[in-house]
Design an enzyme around this catalytic site. Structure first.
Site, PDB file in Angstrom:
ATOM      1  N   ASN A  42      41.621  37.150  45.301  1.00 36.80           N
ATOM      2  CA  ASN A  42      40.517  38.103  45.557  1.00 36.80           C
ATOM      3  C   ASN A  42      39.190  37.371  45.747  1.00 36.80           C
ATOM      4  OD1 ASN A  42      40.581  37.360  42.844  1.00 36.80           O
ATOM      5  ND2 ASN A  42      39.594  39.241  42.166  1.00 36.80           N
TER       6      ASN A  42
ATOM      7  N   ASP B 104      43.797  34.688  32.742  1.00 40.91           N
ATOM      8  CA  ASP B 104      43.011  35.561  33.623  1.00 40.91           C
ATOM      9  C   ASP B 104      41.542  35.122  33.582  1.00 40.91           C
ATOM     10  OD1 ASP B 104      42.221  37.421  35.427  1.00 40.91           O
ATOM     11  OD2 ASP B 104      42.632  39.184  34.188  1.00 40.91           O
TER      12      ASP B 104
ATOM     13  N   HIS C 250      31.983  35.088  35.864  1.00 40.01           N
ATOM     14  CA  HIS C 250      30.879  35.760  36.570  1.00 40.01           C
ATOM     15  C   HIS C 250      29.569  35.197  36.028  1.00 40.01           C
ATOM     16  CE1 HIS C 250      33.579  38.758  38.266  1.00 40.01           C
ATOM     17  NE2 HIS C 250      34.128  38.900  37.079  1.00 40.01           N
TER      18      HIS C 250
HETATM   19 ZN    ZN Z   1      42.819  38.386  37.325  1.00 38.75          ZN
END
Ligand code: ZN
Length: 459
Positions: free
Chosen positions: A108, A323, A327
């Protein structure tokens, strides 16, 4: 023509690159005293120190535990259009600091990794910057007929986001998903899925927003356990028609885990991951820490956390993935919860959290190695990885099980220097990370050049 170095090796029969001595190494489900000879990026020999060949370098591992290099199958390295959050260098520096010798990068990105071109660009850029080995997931291209072409570029697997439209597949269309799964299955590849049901999610979120609700509670209401379970059920039903290996990312609910366990028992090719934040934090921590701890799926209640631990202990959970989703602080502190970017920096906290539980007797070293090295290597067919044995890649994680310290995010190698685990006492730290026979990280310092890691391309 042999260069001087090669010639010297031939003349002297064998001078290997490095010998590790006084190791206590995890091998064949036991911890054994041994030495290892490393040459050309591989483990050449394991045995007594007296039987080791001569070497250019010697590394003394007295007092430490040697593990097969750990593999984090769920990492967002960002870079490209999101390099301000993390880049291939900072992300893999964080990986090496956390003891990971291989990470698998999620698609992503900006642009989304989902084509021959985006994969090539990403691999090309990464090659010059990474410190550990990196494999890449691809999202699905728009046309199922292109899946094979994309697969030829060597992604380690496909990723499917069910919570929102990220890649090319229409996630509302069962038929389209089944056709794509059939192709992936025929290639013998895995699809990793983010299971939250987009339609339910969008509807609840819309209603909450209309009612002016934008707090952490509203986020938890939208991302309910039911939303996860619904997507898990749907994906299991679709995968059942295809024979493809389906891998669930970050399962966060006990009910969702039960569905997966049932599916496993029925013989379906299905595996699953849980994250450290779903094991070590709960919804109460979200209230305590605030928006920094906003993740997707979100932190759950005690019952779910206990359910996940049960599944870890009985072997139903296949892998633990961080994960790692960095940010900026600004992005994490947005006023409305709907604007808060989801995810936390996890590469540097995963292993110490798990080793602390080894100390406490909740899990064993064997569990850690299985969840973070053996199974990841198995599921994603990462050849030469997962086990300490002669002929395998010299990807090694060296830990000090006695080292006690407090998690201090300001010391992270990741660009995201904040964590919901800030201040937590842990015991067990990576002291050396070796990738393909090269020392990458030592005592928290990066000691190798960018580009020392390798790009993993699935054959
Ligand atoms: Zn993820």
């Amino acid at each position: 023509m042999l260069d001087v170095n090669q010639a010297r090796k031939v003349v002297l029969v064998l001078i290997v690159d490095m010998v590790l001595v006084n190791a206590k190494a995890y091998m064949n489900k036991a911890i054994v005293d041994c030495s290892l000879a490393i040459d050309d990026g591989k483990i050449l020999k394991i045995g007594r120190e007296t039987n080791m060949p001569s070497s250019d370098a010697k590394l003394n591992l007295r007092g430490f535990l040697l593990l097969p290099g750990l593999i984090d199958v769920h990492v967002h390295l960002r870079d490209e259009g999101k390099a301000y959050k993390e880049d291939f260098y900072s992300g893999t520096a964080a990986a090496s600091a956390g003891g990971m010798t291989t990470v698998l990068d999620m698609p992503n990105n900006n642009p989304v990794t989902m084509s021959v071109e985006t994969l090539r660009n990403r691999m090309g850029l990464a090659e010059r910057k990474v410190l550990v080995n990196v494999g890449f997931y691809s999202e699905f291209p728009v046309e199922a007929s292109k899946i094979q072409t994309v697969a030829r570029e060597g992604p380690v697997g496909f990723k499917l986001y069910m919570a929102e439209q990220v890649g090319g597949l229409d996630i509302r269309d069962d038929h389209v998903i089944v056709e794509a799964f059939k192709v992936v299955g025929s290639l013998g590849m895995v699809t990793a899925a983010h299971a939250e049901d987009e339609e339910s999610l969008r509807l609840i979120e819309h209603n909450l927003k209309s009612a002016g609700r934008n707090s952490l509670d509203a986020f938890l209401t939208a991302h309910s356990g039911d939303v996860e379970v619904k997507a898990i059920e749907r994906l299991l039903k679709l995968a059942r028609q295809t024979g493809m290996h389906l891998h669930f990312c970050h399962v966060s609910t006990e009910a969702g885990m039960m569905k997966i366990i049932e599916a496993k028992k029925s013989g379906l090719k299905v595996t699953c991951e849980v994250t450290p934040h779903h094991l070590f934090l709960c919804a109460k921590d979200l209230k305590r820490v605030g928006s920094l701890a906003v993740t997707m799926p979100p932190l759950r209640n005690r019952r779910d956390v206990d359910g996940l631990w049960e599944a870890v202990k009985d072997g139903s959970v296949d892998v633990i993935g961080s994960d790692h989703a960095p940010h900026t602080l600004e992005e994490k502190e947005a006023e409305s919860v709907w604007d808060v970017k989801v995810g936390i920096s996890g590469l540097e906290t995963t292993l110490p959290l798990l080793l602390t539980e080894v100390r406490r007797g909740r899990i064993s070293i064997s569990d850690v190695v299985k969840l973070m090295s053996e199974k990841p290597a198995d599921i994603f067919e990462l050849k030469g990885k997962g086990w300490l044995k002669e002929g395998n890649d010299a990807d090694l994680t060296v830990v000090d099980l006695n080292k006690k310290y407090k998690i201090e995010a300001s010391k992270f190698q990741s660009k995201a220097k904040f964590s919901p685990f800030e201040g937590r006492e842990v015991q067990g730290k990576t002291v050396k990370t070796i990738v393909a026979g090269r020392l990458i990280m030592e005592d928290g310092e990066i000691v190798a050049k960018p580009g020392s890691g390798r790009i993993i391309r699935r054959e």
